[in-house]
Motif scaffolding. Structure first.
Motif, PDB file in Angstrom:
ATOM      1  N   ARG A 132      57.217  -8.223 -15.969  1.00  0.00           N
ATOM      2  CA  ARG A 132      55.943  -7.615 -15.591  1.00  0.00           C
ATOM      3  C   ARG A 132      54.867  -7.953 -16.623  1.00  0.00           C
ATOM      4  O   ARG A 132      55.097  -7.878 -17.818  1.00  0.00           O
ATOM      5  CB  ARG A 132      56.103  -6.103 -15.479  1.00  0.00           C
ATOM      6  N   GLN A 133      53.698  -8.318 -16.123  1.00  0.00           N
ATOM      7  CA  GLN A 133      52.584  -8.700 -16.990  1.00  0.00           C
ATOM      8  C   GLN A 133      51.547  -7.583 -17.061  1.00  0.00           C
ATOM      9  O   GLN A 133      51.148  -7.030 -16.040  1.00  0.00           O
ATOM     10  CB  GLN A 133      51.909  -9.973 -16.461  1.00  0.00           C
ATOM     11  N   ALA A 134      51.124  -7.275 -18.279  1.00  0.00           N
ATOM     12  CA  ALA A 134      50.107  -6.227 -18.465  1.00  0.00           C
ATOM     13  C   ALA A 134      48.717  -6.843 -18.442  1.00  0.00           C
ATOM     14  O   ALA A 134      47.860  -6.539 -19.274  1.00  0.00           O
ATOM     15  CB  ALA A 134      50.344  -5.494 -19.787  1.00  0.00           C
ATOM     16  N   ILE A 135      48.495  -7.756 -17.510  1.00  0.00           N
ATOM     17  CA  ILE A 135      47.196  -8.422 -17.382  1.00  0.00           C
ATOM     18  C   ILE A 135      46.796  -8.435 -15.917  1.00  0.00           C
ATOM     19  O   ILE A 135      47.633  -8.333 -15.034  1.00  0.00           O
ATOM     20  CB  ILE A 135      47.229  -9.874 -17.926  1.00  0.00           C
ATOM     21  N   THR A 136      45.510  -8.556 -15.688  1.00  0.00           N
ATOM     22  CA  THR A 136      44.969  -8.662 -14.337  1.00  0.00           C
ATOM     23  C   THR A 136      44.229  -9.984 -14.231  1.00  0.00           C
ATOM     24  O   THR A 136      43.941 -10.620 -15.245  1.00  0.00           O
ATOM     25  CB  THR A 136      43.998  -7.510 -14.053  1.00  0.00           C
ATOM     26  N   PRO A 137      43.922 -10.424 -13.003  1.00  0.00           N
ATOM     27  CA  PRO A 137      43.170 -11.679 -12.880  1.00  0.00           C
ATOM     28  C   PRO A 137      41.888 -11.696 -13.707  1.00  0.00           C
ATOM     29  O   PRO A 137      41.520 -12.703 -14.280  1.00  0.00           O
ATOM     30  CB  PRO A 137      42.877 -11.746 -11.381  1.00  0.00           C
ATOM     31  N   GLY A 138      41.216 -10.549 -13.770  1.00  0.00           N
ATOM     32  CA  GLY A 138      39.964 -10.498 -14.525  1.00  0.00           C
ATOM     33  C   GLY A 138      40.158 -10.721 -16.001  1.00  0.00           C
ATOM     34  O   GLY A 138      39.439 -11.492 -16.633  1.00  0.00           O
ATOM     35  N   THR A 139      41.174 -10.048 -16.587  1.00  0.00           N
ATOM     36  CA  THR A 139      41.403 -10.214 -18.018  1.00  0.00           C
ATOM     37  C   THR A 139      41.997 -11.580 -18.318  1.00  0.00           C
ATOM     38  O   THR A 139      41.741 -12.143 -19.379  1.00  0.00           O
ATOM     39  CB  THR A 139      42.335  -9.110 -18.548  1.00  0.00           C
ATOM     40  N   ILE A 143      44.697  -4.284 -21.523  1.00  0.00           N
ATOM     41  CA  ILE A 143      45.439  -3.162 -22.102  1.00  0.00           C
ATOM     42  C   ILE A 143      45.013  -2.945 -23.555  1.00  0.00           C
ATOM     43  O   ILE A 143      44.851  -1.814 -24.013  1.00  0.00           O
ATOM     44  CB  ILE A 143      46.959  -3.421 -22.025  1.00  0.00           C
ATOM     45  N   ALA A 144      44.821  -4.054 -24.290  1.00  0.00           N
ATOM     46  CA  ALA A 144      44.403  -3.930 -25.688  1.00  0.00           C
ATOM     47  C   ALA A 144      43.046  -3.246 -25.791  1.00  0.00           C
ATOM     48  O   ALA A 144      42.822  -2.395 -26.657  1.00  0.00           O
ATOM     49  CB  ALA A 144      44.360  -5.307 -26.342  1.00  0.00           C
ATOM     50  N   ALA A 145      42.110  -3.597 -24.905  1.00  0.00           N
ATOM     51  CA  ALA A 145      40.792  -2.966 -24.912  1.00  0.00           C
ATOM     52  C   ALA A 145      40.892  -1.505 -24.486  1.00  0.00           C
ATOM     53  O   ALA A 145      40.158  -0.646 -24.980  1.00  0.00           O
ATOM     54  CB  ALA A 145      39.845  -3.720 -23.994  1.00  0.00           C
ATOM     55  N   GLU A 152      43.441   0.459 -25.054  1.00  0.00           N
ATOM     56  CA  GLU A 152      43.948   1.172 -26.228  1.00  0.00           C
ATOM     57  C   GLU A 152      42.854   1.369 -27.272  1.00  0.00           C
ATOM     58  O   GLU A 152      42.754   2.424 -27.899  1.00  0.00           O
ATOM     59  CB  GLU A 152      45.127   0.412 -26.820  1.00  0.00           C
ATOM     60  N   ALA A 153      42.035   0.337 -27.463  1.00  0.00           N
ATOM     61  CA  ALA A 153      40.954   0.428 -28.443  1.00  0.00           C
ATOM     62  C   ALA A 153      39.937   1.493 -28.036  1.00  0.00           C
ATOM     63  O   ALA A 153      39.398   2.213 -28.892  1.00  0.00           O
ATOM     64  CB  ALA A 153      40.268  -0.931 -28.588  1.00  0.00           C
ATOM     65  N   LEU A 154      39.664   1.600 -26.729  1.00  0.00           N
ATOM     66  CA  LEU A 154      38.724   2.609 -26.237  1.00  0.00           C
ATOM     67  C   LEU A 154      39.252   4.011 -26.527  1.00  0.00           C
ATOM     68  O   LEU A 154      38.502   4.878 -27.003  1.00  0.00           O
ATOM     69  CB  LEU A 154      38.519   2.422 -24.727  1.00  0.00           C
ATOM     70  N   GLU A 155      40.531   4.217 -26.259  1.00  0.00           N
ATOM     71  CA  GLU A 155      41.116   5.532 -26.532  1.00  0.00           C
ATOM     72  C   GLU A 155      41.096   5.848 -28.023  1.00  0.00           C
ATOM     73  O   GLU A 155      40.730   6.956 -28.437  1.00  0.00           O
ATOM     74  CB  GLU A 155      42.556   5.584 -26.012  1.00  0.00           C
ATOM     75  N   ALA A 156      41.473   4.878 -28.845  1.00  0.00           N
ATOM     76  CA  ALA A 156      41.500   5.101 -30.289  1.00  0.00           C
ATOM     77  C   ALA A 156      40.108   5.417 -30.818  1.00  0.00           C
ATOM     78  O   ALA A 156      39.929   6.263 -31.690  1.00  0.00           O
ATOM     79  CB  ALA A 156      42.071   3.874 -30.989  1.00  0.00           C
ATOM     80  N   GLN A 157      39.099   4.732 -30.272  1.00  0.00           N
ATOM     81  CA  GLN A 157      37.727   4.950 -30.718  1.00  0.00           C
ATOM     82  C   GLN A 157      37.247   6.351 -30.356  1.00  0.00           C
ATOM     83  O   GLN A 157      36.621   7.035 -31.170  1.00  0.00           O
ATOM     84  CB  GLN A 157      36.804   3.902 -30.089  1.00  0.00           C
ATOM     85  N   GLU A 158      37.548   6.794 -29.135  1.00  0.00           N
ATOM     86  CA  GLU A 158      37.047   8.087 -28.676  1.00  0.00           C
ATOM     87  C   GLU A 158      37.818   9.266 -29.267  1.00  0.00           C
ATOM     88  O   GLU A 158      37.244  10.327 -29.514  1.00  0.00           O
ATOM     89  CB  GLU A 158      37.087   8.159 -27.151  1.00  0.00           C
ATOM     90  N   THR A 159      39.105   9.074 -29.490  1.00  0.00           N
ATOM     91  CA  THR A 159      39.920  10.200 -29.954  1.00  0.00           C
ATOM     92  C   THR A 159      40.154  10.190 -31.459  1.00  0.00           C
ATOM     93  O   THR A 159      40.480  11.227 -32.032  1.00  0.00           O
ATOM     94  CB  THR A 159      41.296  10.199 -29.263  1.00  0.00           C
ATOM     95  N   GLY A 160      39.995   9.049 -32.081  1.00  0.00           N
ATOM     96  CA  GLY A 160      40.344   8.950 -33.493  1.00  0.00           C
ATOM     97  C   GLY A 160      39.222   9.236 -34.446  1.00  0.00           C
ATOM     98  O   GLY A 160      39.428   9.484 -35.629  1.00  0.00           O
ATOM     99  N   SER A 161      37.967   9.232 -33.969  1.00  0.00           N
ATOM    100  CA  SER A 161      36.827   9.381 -34.870  1.00  0.00           C
ATOM    101  C   SER A 161      36.389  10.819 -35.043  1.00  0.00           C
ATOM    102  O   SER A 161      35.549  11.135 -35.865  1.00  0.00           O
ATOM    103  CB  SER A 161      35.639   8.568 -34.343  1.00  0.00           C
ATOM    104  N   SER A 162      36.940  11.718 -34.226  1.00  0.00           N
ATOM    105  CA  SER A 162      36.491  13.110 -34.278  1.00  0.00           C
ATOM    106  C   SER A 162      37.499  13.972 -35.002  1.00  0.00           C
ATOM    107  O   SER A 162      38.706  13.801 -34.879  1.00  0.00           O
ATOM    108  CB  SER A 162      36.280  13.655 -32.856  1.00  0.00           C
ATOM    109  N   SER A 211      38.214   0.965 -16.474  1.00  0.00           N
ATOM    110  CA  SER A 211      39.352   1.365 -17.307  1.00  0.00           C
ATOM    111  C   SER A 211      40.047   2.580 -16.718  1.00  0.00           C
ATOM    112  O   SER A 211      39.434   3.410 -16.033  1.00  0.00           O
ATOM    113  CB  SER A 211      38.902   1.673 -18.741  1.00  0.00           C
ATOM    114  N   VAL A 212      41.333   2.677 -16.985  1.00  0.00           N
ATOM    115  CA  VAL A 212      42.125   3.819 -16.538  1.00  0.00           C
ATOM    116  C   VAL A 212      41.588   5.097 -17.166  1.00  0.00           C
ATOM    117  O   VAL A 212      41.491   6.145 -16.519  1.00  0.00           O
ATOM    118  CB  VAL A 212      43.611   3.613 -16.915  1.00  0.00           C
ATOM    119  N   ARG A 213      41.237   5.006 -18.436  1.00  0.00           N
ATOM    120  CA  ARG A 213      40.735   6.183 -19.150  1.00  0.00           C
ATOM    121  C   ARG A 213      39.459   6.716 -18.506  1.00  0.00           C
ATOM    122  O   ARG A 213      39.301   7.931 -18.351  1.00  0.00           O
ATOM    123  CB  ARG A 213      40.507   5.829 -20.617  1.00  0.00           C
TER     124      ARG A 213
END
Length: 564
Positions: A264-271, A425-427, A429-439, A535-537
């Motif tokens: 299984r690939q964690a990529i989509t045609p767009g990425t 997927i990497a982006a 994860e980065a979005l979640e880390a940015q929003e949840t990790g800075s506060s 994004s899923v988030r």
């Protein structure tokens, strides 16, 4: 050498690839010429050297940034912080990319041994060793002196290391590879060749013969296993297999499994379309077989050019549909009967579903059209034809799209569409880390939300901020907990027939928002927002907002009853 040079030769290639939309593939290929065996001996050997350890690549892995190193040269793994989705075991640990041009965190699951490069390295080693042991090679001797680029340019070297020198047989190409194999040729160093035998004038012929054999032996490994043509913009998946970018894009349109190993690939045609190309394989192609690659690119452009602007997608303007969930339709209008029949007869069985825009709200460049510009591509799973020509069809959402152009064919709408995909997927994860990790404020959880009295629900102004601080997993759990609560309370919108039609509540955070929007009785204008996200988030936060609103309305109604 343990460091990666800042002036990595991949820089110019990456820069060129980033301009892919502005220049044709053929123009790009013409920027690099064929490599000549003697003149470019150092450049050829550098192609197969690891930029981190400087030895010839051993069990090479290609990273998501397109760069390749030995598997043993992967930096030490560390625990990745503030990542709850997808949070699979192979993504919980990662490392900082050793290439300065990248420098981002890669997950441990983002790479495997590069199958093509591994086979190419075996062929290179086999061919060079075979020639190195020949009589012809033993008669051609050079002194190879390692020098960095500064000293060659007449500038005092900035390196404190002692200059290394070796007397080696085999012509320039074989001797240079041998020096690298001995660990005495840094990746970013150049070589000065001094003839040490009278037969050095035969070096060109020997080098050419070696290179020609390398071309022949590696040629079969440079074919895509989808189209069986020479790689065009080679893209290496996380499982280590390489395909033409367009071929992988085509495969991902209907499956997220690798065509070779079925992983299984964690990529989509767009990425996949935006991700970097495999840099070493690209350079091998342009250096070893530029004519064949140019012909391949020219044929691909000629094949893609005709009809690219045609309106080729039938569009059904009716209701909202979502990816990964079913849509049931009653087809009775003659124009749509024709549209569905054509979709089935051509074997594609696909059409686009768009929400009716009754207010004619302007839709970007399309203007005040009768439909909303974002929709869902549906695949016809089954069809029950009635005696009077009407039909009941079951479809499932495949992907999202945006309408670029539209027209009419035999009474129904057709259009040119552009696929809409999520960020990588990497982006994510980065979005979640940015929003949840800075506060420093504690994240609220599903238990916090449902356990608090209704009058503690946050005001609208602060709600978004609190949802931002929740982990992606907590947002998902909040949605699942709400569905369970409503089901336990026998909410009419969660009747048994709903579960029969749409299935049980998904345990996949990526699918949950689509399922939730399909069953939740809220305005289509609210549900439509999901189709525009990337994004899923983002989608889980929208769903969490609906839940907060519903909970607030329930409390308000309860308070009113108590007052009365």
């Amino acid at each position: 050498m343990s460091s990666v040079p800042h002036d990595n030769p991949a820089v110019s290639l990456r820069s060129s690839l980033n301009k892919r939309q502005k220049t044709s593939k053929l123009d790009f290929l013409q920027q690099d010429g064929a490599l000549e065996a003697s003149r470019d001996a150092r450049q050829i050997v550098r192609l197969v050297q690891c930029p981190r350890c400087s030895y010839p690549l051993q069990e090479p892995v290609t990273l998501p940034c397109g760069n390749s190193i030995c598997r043993k040269c992967i930096p030490e793994l560390h625990l990745r912080q503030n990542i709850s989705y997808p949070a699979t075991p192979n993504r919980l640990q990662g490392f900082t990319c050793p290439f300065p041009i990248c420098g981002v965190d890669h997950a441990a699951g983002d790479y495997s041994v590069d199958v093509v490069l591994n086979k190419v390295m075996y062929m290179v080693r086999k061919e060079i060793e075979a020639y190195a042991n020949s009589v012809e090679a033993s008669e051609i001797v050079y002194q190879l002196q390692e020098r960095d680029r500064w000293s060659i340019a007449g500038v005092t070297s900035l390196r404190d290391e002692e200059v290394r020198s070796r007397v080696l047989a085999g012509g320039r190409l074989i001797a240079t590879y041998t020096m690298a194999q001995m660990g005495e040729l840094a990746y970013d160093s150049e070589v000065v060749y001094t003839p040490m035998s009278p037969n050095c004038d035969k070096s060109d012929a020997l080098d050419t013969a070696v290179l020609e054999h390398l071309k022949v032996s590696t040629r079969a490994e440079l074919d895509c296993q989808v189209c069986y043509g020479l790689f065009l913009e080679p893209f290496t998946t996380t499982c280590g297999h390489t395909f033409c970018r367009s071929c992988l894009h085509r495969v991902l349109d209907h499956s997220n499994l690798c065509p070779i190993c079925r992983r299984r690939q964690a990529i989509t045609p767009g990425t996949a379309d935006r991700a970097p190309t495999n840099i070493i394989i690209s350079k091998l192609l342009t250096g070893l077989c530029p004519e064949a690659l140019a012909a391949r690119a020219e044929a691909a452009e000629a094949e893609a050019s005709p009809g690219t602007q045609e309106l080729d997608m039938p569009l059904f303007i009716c209701t909202l549909s979502f990816p990964d969930v079913p849509t049931f339709l009653h087809i009775f209008e003659p124009r749509y009967r024709l549209m569905i029949r054509r979709a089935i007869e051509n074997g594609d069985r696909k059409f686009g579903m768009l929400l009716h825009n009754s207010s004619r709200t302007p839709q970007g460049e399309l203007g005040p059209v009768s439909f909303y510009e974002y929709g869902t591509l549906l695949h016809i799973e089954s069809m029950h034809l009635m005696p009077d020509g009407r039909s009941l069809i079951e479809t499932v959402g495949v992907s999202r799209f945006r309408v670029l152009k539209h027209g009419t064919l035999d009474g129904y709408t057709i259009g040119k569409i552009e696929r809409v995909d999520d960020i990588s997927i990497a982006a994510e994860e980065a979005l979640e880390a940015q929003e949840t990790g800075s506060s420093s404020v504690r994240s609220i959880s599903a238990q916090d939300h449902f356990g608090a009295p209704p009058h503690h629900l946050p005001p609208t102004s602060s709600r978004a901020s609190k949802l931002d601080r929740m982990s992606t997993q907590a947002l998902f759990e909040m949605g699942v907990a709400f569905v369970k609560k409503m089901r336990d309370q026998s909410a009419p919108w969660l009747h048994a027939r709903v579960f029969q039609a749409y299935g049980e509540c998904p345990n996949d955070p990526a699918v949950f928002p689509w399922w939730f929007a399909s069953v939740l009785p809220t305005a289509d204008s609210e549900k439509y927002k999901l189709l525009m996200t990337n994004s899923v988030r983002q989608r889980l936060k929208i769903c969490a907002g609906w839940i907060v609103d519903i909970e607030g309305q329930t409390w308000n109604q309860s308070s009113s009853c108590n007052v009365l």
